[in-house]
Design an enzyme around this catalytic site. Structure first.
Site: not given
Ligand code: M6R
Length: 638
Positions: A27, A75, A101-102, A633, A533, A517, A2, A514, A510
């Site tokens: 965040r 968040w 936050n946490g 983030k 395979h 997301e 957050c 992207k 990557e």
């Protein structure tokens, strides 16, 4: 994850806190709120579900006047995103307000205890226990009450607290969640992240674990959990404010994509210097000396998400430039294994934010086992950079978009330089080879710029392709779900497959990350050699297969893989070296060219189109590019 912002001074606090929260919205953004000291021993607060603009709307008609305030953008961890679970949380008398936050790990035990003592709870959050504990211990001394409450809680936290009875004062504390105080003239600030302070001040004090800070307009007092004074001079932050703004671009992500060539140039200029007619790599801030490096027998890179992909490229780089064995691990796996590390192991933790909970825990695990630890980090003064034995900053400037782009290429640049630096220490490669490689490296940002300029020139075409993809994607969805019977043997819709080999394989991961997301389209990254395979079973005419096929020692193998996909009807989008003819003959759907460069540096070029594909598709789909759903983030909780 957050965001916290606080202000105390003479100005109206509401606008400043909202501005700070907007900077921190990346965040977390499922709800937000603020509490203001409105004079005469009164606290007023407002909170809303959803983005900060919802809070701004409410405050437009019902402003909270006062010059000391704390705010929060959330968040969710404990309790669904809702108005009641949004921060601030207040005690029963509405005299104390807390933002946090946490995660408070022992909150249910504390909650039960407080309930037995007669406290009634309003929300489902873990945070609410903090405010009730502070209220319980409050005897007209906020610092003391916060100190006692903090001693009761276990977990991670950055908390900021105001009391109606102590006008002009904010008390804050931290453990494993970032918190930084900004020093102003006749005013002071508090934020989860330096970038939110840049509009107001460059002088900041990083709050350490187990510390409490008390702010008024003219004072900033630091203390430990026993109440003993702690002395720390402010650090000066030299980030450019404009780096934290969109600068005319529609989204932070595309702005950050376009910043990359300049960032790499700046990294090279800063780190490569002439020494006795030769170029050499310098890391000024790195506290580990050459002798210590000389004793290293193996390297383990740990990181999460995009930084993990940088670590994977790092393995190829370090193996190319040295003869040391190199492993790579996601931090969340590394920390819970029994990693065989000792004082001859160099553990490199890579992180943009330097606050990722798993990476920090991995670093601590490595440290406790005696490893030499090195952080590759973007955010100055972050926890990782302070806790590691040595640090190399990537100096990419604030990265605001949740989807990481410039941090990735800056991490790669540092890993190349580190590889070349270690090559010098271990005398692992001829000097001439190192010199030639350094010279080639200077060409890379110029070539990166070319790739981006080509995109600009061809932007309409990129947009059209994204549009066609959108049409086709939704037509397929309709066919699949709308037609009643599910057609057998068909993959559900246009998912994406990213294939690469060698040093370009991590870019396949990557590219897929992207896209997932920011456009929420299923995407997989694979080493192309693994296709047979299993994943080849997915191929029919539906998947879009992005093949990273620049000139390389595995180019011919990649062509065979492309042919295998073509033979099964798959739609190919190859990323090739400019002038490539072979792949053109295979009639790809659309080819993307990148300039020729030595294979080792090719990931710095091939990743750019992947970032752009993700961006264009998400824009075409109308998604919230900079703030994708469910993400934050920096992931400061496990
Ligand atoms: O701050 P960090 O580099 O430690 O963050 C690691 C990941 O959370 C991050 O790279 C994440 O995967 C990004 N959203 C990727 O775009």
């Amino acid at each position: 994850m957050c965001g916290i912002f606080g202000y105390t001074g003479k100005k109206e606090a509401q606008g400043l806190v909202l501005q700070g929260l907007r900077q921190l919205e990346y965040r977390g953004y499922d709800s937000s709120g603020l509490a203001v000291q409105c004079g005469a021993e009164e606290l007023r607060f407002e909170k809303t579900k959803g983005k900060i603009r919802n809070l701004e709307e409410v405050l437009k008609t019902n402003p909270l006047r006062g010059s000391t305030a704390i705010g929060h953008t959330r968040w969710a961890t404990h309790g669904t995103p809702s108005q009641v679970n949004a921060h601030p949380h207040l005690d029963s008398a509405n005299r104390i307000a807390v933002v946090h936050n946490g995660i408070i790990e022992n909150y249910s035990r504390l909650k039960e205890k407080l309930k037995k003592e007669g406290v009634s709870f309003r929300s489902d959050t873990d945070t609410e226990v903090i405010v009730h504990l502070i209220a319980k211990y409050y005897r007209n001394n906020l610092e003391e009450a916060v100190r006692r409450a903090i001693k009761d809680i276990r977990g991670t936290y950055a908390v900021a607290v105001i009391s109606a009875k102590e006008p002009g004062k904010i008390v804050a504390a931290r453990f494993d969640s970032p918190l930084v105080a900004g020093v102003g003239l006749g005013e002071n600030y508090l934020a989860s992240d330096v970038s939110a302070l840049l509009d107001h001040t460059r002088r900041v004090v990083f709050i350490e674990n187990g510390e409490i800070v008390s702010l008024t307009e003219n004072s900033m007092r630091l203390m430990d959990l026993e109440g003993r004074a702690v002395k720390r001079l402010p650090s000066k932050i030299d980030w450019n404010i404009s780096q934290a703004k969109k600068g005319g671009f529609p989204h932070y992500m595309i702005k950050e994509i376009f910043e990359q060539p300049e960032i790499i140039t700046a990294i090279l200029r800063e780190r490569i210097k002439k020494e006795k007619h030769r170029s050499a790599v310098f890391f000024e801030e790195l506290k580990i000396n050459r002798r210590e490096f000389g004793k290293i027998k193996r390297v383990i890179l740990i990181a999460c998400g995009t930084a993990y992909h940088a670590g994977l490229v790092g393995k190829y780089i370090l193996e190319a430039f040295t003869d040391i064995p190199v492993w790579v691990d996601t931090s969340s796996e590394f920390r819970y294994r029994n990693p065989n590390v000792d004082r001859r192991t160099l553990v490199i933790a890579i992180s943009q934010s330097g606050e990722t909970a798993d990476t920090l825990a991995g670093l601590r695990e490595a440290k406790s086992r005696g490893a030499v630890t090195l952080a590759i980090c973007n955010v100055l003064g972050s926890s990782l950079s302070r806790e590691a034995r040595g640090v190399i900053y990537t100096h990419a400037g604030p990265e605001i978009a949740v989807a990481s782009t410039k941090a990735y290429t800056a991490q790669l640049a540092v890993l190349y330089l580190l590889g070349l630096y270690l090559a010098g220490i271990f005398h692992a490669r001829p000097r001439k080879k190192i010199q030639d490689t350094l010279k080639e490296f200077f060409r890379v940002p110029v070539l990166m710029k070319e790739v981006l300029e080509n995109y600009k020139r061809d932007e309409k075409n990129w947009a059209k392709n994204a549009h066609d993809f959108n049409e086709r994607y939704h037509a397929q969805l309709k066919k699949y779900f709308g037609g009643g019977a599910i057609e057998k043997k068909r993959s559900p819709n246009g998912f994406f497959l990213y294939l690469g080999r060698g040093i370009n394989f991590p870019n396949a991961l990557e590219g897929a990350l992207k896209l997932k997301e920011i456009s929420y389209i299923p995407a997989e990254g694979y080493p192309a050699g693994e296709m047979k395979h299993g994943p080849i079973a997915l191929i029919d005419e539906n998947p879009w297969v992005i093949c990273l096929a620049p000139r390389s020692k595995t180019y011919d193998k990649m062509i065979s893989n492309i042919q295998e996909i073509k033979a099964r009807g798959g739609m190919i989008i190859p990323v090739v070296t400019r002038g490539d003819r072979e792949i053109r003959k295979l009639d790809p759907f659309y080819s993307i060219e990148v300039p020729a460069v030595e294979e080792i540096f090719s990931p710095l070029l091939t990743v750019l189109p992947l970032q752009l594909v993700a961006y264009c598709v998400a824009r075409e789909f109308g998604e919230d590019i900079d703030q994708p759903r469910n993400l934050a983030k920096s992931v400061t909780v496990e």
